[in-house]
Design a protein around this motif. Structure first.
Motif, PDB file in Angstrom:
ATOM      1  N   ARG A 227      20.751   9.381 -52.501  1.00 38.27           N
ATOM      2  CA  ARG A 227      20.972  10.176 -51.672  1.00 38.27           C
ATOM      3  C   ARG A 227      22.380  11.248 -52.391  1.00 38.27           C
ATOM      4  O   ARG A 227      22.039  11.045 -52.981  1.00 38.27           O
ATOM      5  N   GLU A 228      22.138  12.301 -51.051  1.00 39.15           N
ATOM      6  CA  GLU A 228      22.571  13.135 -51.635  1.00 39.15           C
ATOM      7  C   GLU A 228      24.586  13.384 -51.468  1.00 39.15           C
ATOM      8  O   GLU A 228      24.366  13.163 -49.925  1.00 39.15           O
ATOM      9  N   THR A 229      25.279  13.905 -51.902  1.00 41.89           N
ATOM     10  CA  THR A 229      26.870  14.184 -51.229  1.00 41.89           C
ATOM     11  C   THR A 229      27.401  15.526 -51.101  1.00 41.89           C
ATOM     12  O   THR A 229      27.070  16.577 -52.183  1.00 41.89           O
ATOM     13  N   GLY A 230      28.453  15.447 -51.012  1.00 39.28           N
ATOM     14  CA  GLY A 230      28.953  17.054 -50.744  1.00 39.28           C
ATOM     15  C   GLY A 230      28.000  17.916 -49.266  1.00 39.28           C
ATOM     16  O   GLY A 230      27.720  17.429 -48.514  1.00 39.28           O
ATOM     17  N   GLU A 231      29.291  19.202 -49.601  1.00 38.80           N
ATOM     18  CA  GLU A 231      28.280  20.336 -48.848  1.00 38.80           C
ATOM     19  C   GLU A 231      27.088  20.812 -49.303  1.00 38.80           C
ATOM     20  O   GLU A 231      27.443  21.362 -50.424  1.00 38.80           O
ATOM     21  N   PRO A 232      26.118  20.703 -48.511  1.00 37.96           N
ATOM     22  CA  PRO A 232      25.017  21.609 -48.800  1.00 37.96           C
ATOM     23  C   PRO A 232      25.469  23.103 -48.966  1.00 37.96           C
ATOM     24  O   PRO A 232      26.199  23.782 -48.612  1.00 37.96           O
ATOM     25  N   TYR A 233      24.835  23.707 -50.343  1.00 35.85           N
ATOM     26  CA  TYR A 233      25.042  24.868 -50.467  1.00 35.85           C
ATOM     27  C   TYR A 233      26.312  25.119 -50.995  1.00 35.85           C
ATOM     28  O   TYR A 233      26.582  26.531 -50.975  1.00 35.85           O
ATOM     29  N   THR A 234      26.993  24.316 -51.614  1.00 27.83           N
ATOM     30  CA  THR A 234      27.910  24.155 -52.252  1.00 27.83           C
ATOM     31  C   THR A 234      27.912  23.545 -53.879  1.00 27.83           C
ATOM     32  O   THR A 234      26.918  23.085 -53.948  1.00 27.83           O
ATOM     33  N   ASP A 235      28.994  24.038 -54.494  1.00 30.93           N
ATOM     34  CA  ASP A 235      29.359  23.605 -55.983  1.00 30.93           C
ATOM     35  C   ASP A 235      29.381  21.848 -55.984  1.00 30.93           C
ATOM     36  O   ASP A 235      29.103  20.659 -56.869  1.00 30.93           O
ATOM     37  N   SER A 236      29.743  21.305 -54.453  1.00 36.41           N
ATOM     38  CA  SER A 236      30.437  20.026 -54.698  1.00 36.41           C
ATOM     39  C   SER A 236      28.796  18.835 -54.401  1.00 36.41           C
ATOM     40  O   SER A 236      29.140  17.574 -54.263  1.00 36.41           O
ATOM     41  N   TRP A 237      27.270  19.898 -53.869  1.00 36.92           N
ATOM     42  CA  TRP A 237      26.361  19.663 -53.501  1.00 36.92           C
ATOM     43  C   TRP A 237      25.601  18.436 -54.380  1.00 36.92           C
ATOM     44  O   TRP A 237      25.027  19.461 -55.322  1.00 36.92           O
ATOM     45  N   LEU A 238      25.782  17.353 -54.171  1.00 35.95           N
ATOM     46  CA  LEU A 238      25.348  16.712 -55.818  1.00 35.95           C
ATOM     47  C   LEU A 238      23.981  15.920 -54.923  1.00 35.95           C
ATOM     48  O   LEU A 238      24.846  14.946 -54.425  1.00 35.95           O
ATOM     49  N   GLY A 239      23.362  15.188 -56.127  1.00 38.12           N
ATOM     50  CA  GLY A 239      22.341  14.128 -55.340  1.00 38.12           C
ATOM     51  C   GLY A 239      22.905  12.736 -56.337  1.00 38.12           C
ATOM     52  O   GLY A 239      24.017  12.281 -57.589  1.00 38.12           O
TER      53      GLY A 239
END
Length: 811
Positions: A227-239
């Motif tokens: 899954r992918e977490t965090g805000e899309p297109y920000t540094d918090s976006w992670l797999g």
């Protein structure tokens, strides 16, 4: 220059690099005053080096890729026979050299020495470590880790439990969709897996695998989610890939497993994407980076919550609507993706920018699970610049583009490119997995598990082809003959290394090497092509000894395509399905096709429209004007194209310099013939005209083989080159180029238009000459044309068509 060998072991010496170092230090005009002087120089260095080498052994430990004073640790050293004695101990090769991006591949470290006390740790990049082992034959092994990237990954190996990493190599991480089935576990009846839990789809699921992928008698079957977490297109976006639970433990490694799925417990059903792992049962549950076989990532329909099984349509609709709401909040990526080619012929010919979509391949029987009604799909090779989005283009059996507005099997763009994109590692650039999260699961929600494709295609509409511009092709073939981007054809039989194409504006350079056909024939042929775009890897494609195959080099190191046909490299991709077929694709969309025919190379260069007015070289100026194609380096034009001596002088003027050379020099012959000699051999004068001798023993064969357009190239290669095989190859290459030009011809598109409200249309092709019939539903009257035709100017004939309620006066 002779190569001197002295004994074995630490006393082995090579003097080549010392001799070349001396020569490189001399002015060019003083480098070779005579052959006698050259040999005398070598003798002096032999005596000096033979003494030093006996007492001062130089090592490749920590020096792989370098050329040392007394020996070499560079990839060219085996061919030059100048390697340090421990080269293979520290600059290691591995087998297999590639495996799944998901990890778990067990590979052997070749030629290196290990023993029972060796404690192997394998490090990928500088921060990902896995535990290796020594087998019963004292061979070291590593296990590849989970990686969120594809391409070559730096590898270093420790035999002292991670204290020092003194051996170096590289590992090729491969996206699972491009991995051969024999390297992964395969679900049996994939349709059942993807629809499991929907109406009437129940029962056992089964998968199979090659038992050699897991060196264990008993195995565990585990489910891992992504899954992918965090805000899309920000540094918090992670797999995130995580172990969820085991389906079975301590099972025989039989190569197959069957189970009856049930809804996941403990909240695991919230993971909707994942893959199954088969690993040795000796390891604890969920232990990372152990030898394993993986299925591809897939929608986990079979473990979803009970609500899904009770009413999958309602469950999926809720998910589809939620996805639609998320899409409305995300940036619009559609405007920055490339338009699709208008026809299947264009799509397959534009090899610099598009490549076969492995999920819908006409060469594999057109099994198009997600694109019913289509025969073939391609994907744009490059992701879009800002959002890393992808483009997909699908075509029916007639070659027409299929649009989602007309069919659920139509072309659809992707928020995340299926193959990922550099620099990888984070969403949306993670190969395969980001694409699944944002583009494929949503297709299941809206189209496969419910009947709401209109929601999906609102966010993923097909791009038509009105903005598509075909690339311009140019070719070199035979003895060698040239056809420029603007269609000028000529022959140039120089002996040397020359610039085929250079574009300073785009940073692209393509060079070609020509050599005599043989020792008696006064004609040459192309034997190597080297190329680079800005800071990309340098790629060279050359004939192997015997001229029965092509060799590909990346930055002077030979690449093997024995395991993989596609490689992601730095700034460039290389595809080589056979040893006679290589395609190189650069970030700009420039493509270079190298084909081997009858022992000769044919090289085709395809450049997008953005290269217009920027190119120079033997393949001419790409500007649509053939009159200025043959220009010297100073811009002066060849005045008489029919004068072979003037054309020869033009070609000689494009000889490269030492500073600009991209080629690899890894033999005495290449050193002496090209690196330390003029790049154009002025002493070699070819035969300029085709001899007309009816008594020539090859005259009859020439008449049989060479006919029609382009026959002059074929005739030259037989009557001057003395090779009917080469003549026939030139004939085929010329015809292939003409076919390529035909496939890439621009076509006119009028674009799709919708049927009138309360009406319908018949016809789903929108190119020049296409006809669309219009009609109204029962109870409505048609106003306007019933037939519209796509005209030469890209405009539909007639005006708008409407379906109206008939007035009382007409009842």
């Amino acid at each position: 220059m002779p190569v001197i060998k002295k004994g074995q072991g630490l006393e082995t010496c090579r003097v080549h690099n010392l001799g070349t170092k001396f020569r490189e230090s001399q002015p060019r005009e003083q480098q070779f005053p005579s052959a006698m002087m050259d040999r005398f120089t070598v003798v002096i260095f032999v005596l000096l080096v033979s003494c030093i080498c006996r007492t001062l052994g130089q090592t490749c430990e920590g020096n792989c890729g370098k050329k040392l004073d007394l020996c070499s640790c560079h990839s060219t050293c085996p061919a030059l026979e100048i390697c340090c004695t421990d080269y293979r101990e520290y600059c290691v090769e591995i087998l297999p050299y590639s495996g799944s991006i998901l990890g778990g591949t067990d590979f052997i470290v070749l030629d290196a020495t290990f023993n029972d006390s060796s404690e192997i740790v394998c490090r990928f990049h500088d921060n990902i470590k896995t535990e290796g082992y020594v087998d019963e034959n004292s061979r070291g092994h590593c296990i590849s880790p989970l990686l969120y990237e594809t391409g070559w990954v730096p590898l270093s190996i420790s035999s002292d439990n991670g204290t020092t990493f003194d051996r170096t190599g590289a590992w090729l991480s491969v996206y699972t969709g491009k991995l051969d089935d024999k390297f992964k576990a395969i679900p049996v009846n994939s349709t059942k897996w993807q629809y499991y839990g929907t109406t009437d789809v129940r029962g056992n699921l089964e998968m199979t695998w090659n038992t050699s992928l897991v060196r264990a008698e008993r195995v565990n079957i585990e489910l891992w989610g992504y899954r992918e977490t965090g805000e899309p297109y920000t540094d918090s976006w992670l797999g995130e890939r995580a172990y969820l639970y085991s389906l079975a433990k301590d099972q025989p490694n039989s190569g197959s497993f069957s189970f009856l799925p049930k809804p996941a417990e403990n909240g695991f059903s919230s993971w909707e994407l994942g893959s199954l792992r088969i690993s040795p049962s000796i390891y604890p549950d969920g232990m990372r980076n152990v030898q394993a076989a993986w299925t591809e990532d897939h929608a986990l329909a079979w473990h979803l919550e009970e609500k899904f099984r009770q009413n999958s349509t309602v469950w999926a609709l809720d998910k589809c609507v939620a996805w639609d709401q998320l899409e409305n909040k995300l940036p619009n990526f559609l405007s920055e993706i490339i338009d699709c080619p208008c026809t299947l012929a264009q799509a397959r010919a534009d090899t610099g920018r598009f490549h076969t979509d492995y999920g819908c391949n006409i060469e594999k029987g057109s099994v198009c699970t997600y694109h019913p009604g289509c025969a073939h799909c391609v994907r744009a090779i490059q992701a879009s610049p800002k959002y890393a989005a992808g483009q997909q283009c699908c075509y029916d059996s007639t070659g027409a583009q299929v649009l989602t507005a007309d069919s659920t099997g139509g072309s659809s763009p992707d928020r995340a490119h299926d193959w990922g994109s550099p620099p990888f590692k984070k969403p949306p650039r993670i190969p395969g997995q980001s694409h699944w999260v944002y583009d494929v699961l949503s297709f299941y929600y809206c189209c496969l598990w419910s009947d709401n494709c209109h929601i999906y295609f609102k966010n993923r509409p097909s791009s038509d082809c009105r903005r598509y511009k075909s690339p311009s092709p140019a070719v070199v073939f035979g003895d060698p003959h040239f056809i420029t981007f603007d269609g000028v054809s000529y022959s140039f039989n120089g002996f040397g290394e020359y610039t085929l194409v250079t574009s300073f504006a785009k940073g692209l350079t393509i060079q070609g090497r020509t050599e005599p056909v043989n020792g008696t024939v006064k004609a040459t042929q192309l034997t190597s092509v080297a190329m680079q775009e800005t800071t990309s890897d340098i790629i060279e494609v050359r004939l192997v000894s015997g001229h029965n195959g092509l060799e590909v080099l990346q930055n002077q190191k030979t690449l093997s395509f024995s395991e993989q046909s596609w490689m992601d490299l730095h700034g460039v991709y290389v595809f080589s399905p056979t040893s006679s077929n290589v395609t190189v694709m650069f970030s700009s969309g420039a493509g270079v096709e190298v084909r081997l025919r009858e022992g000769t190379m044919t090289t085709t260069v395809l450049l997008p429209e953005e290269f217009k007015d920027t190119t120079m070289g033997l393949l001419g100026k790409m500007n649509g004007d053939p009159k200025d194609d043959l220009a010297l380096t100073n811009g002066e034009l060849v005045q008489n194209l029919t004068n072979p001596e003037e054309v020869f002088s033009f070609g000689a003027g494009w000889a490269i310099s030492n500073q600009s050379a991209l080629f690899t020099y890894d033999s005495e012959y290449l050193f002496d013939t090209f690196l330390y000699a003029p790049r154009h051999d002025a002493s070699f004068l070819p035969v300029f005209s085709i001899p007309e001798n009816p008594n020539d023993p090859l005259a009859n064969q020439t008449s049989e083989i060479c006919s029609g357009p382009g026959s002059q190239f074929c005739r030259y290669d037989i009557l001057v080159g003395r090779s009917p095989r080469m003549g026939n190859a030139s004939k085929i290459s010329y015809q292939s180029h003409i076919s390529l030009e035909e496939d890439l011809k621009p076509v006119i598109s009028c674009g799709r238009f919708s049927p009138p409200s309360n009406g319908k249309k018949e016809g789903t092709t929108y190119l020049q000459g296409a006809k669309v019939n219009l009609s109204c539903n029962e109870g409505f009257t048609l106003t306007g044309p019933t037939l519209r035709v796509c005209q030469w100017d890209g405009v539909w004939s007639g005006g708008d068509t409407n379906c109206v309620v008939p007035s009382m006066n007409t009842l």
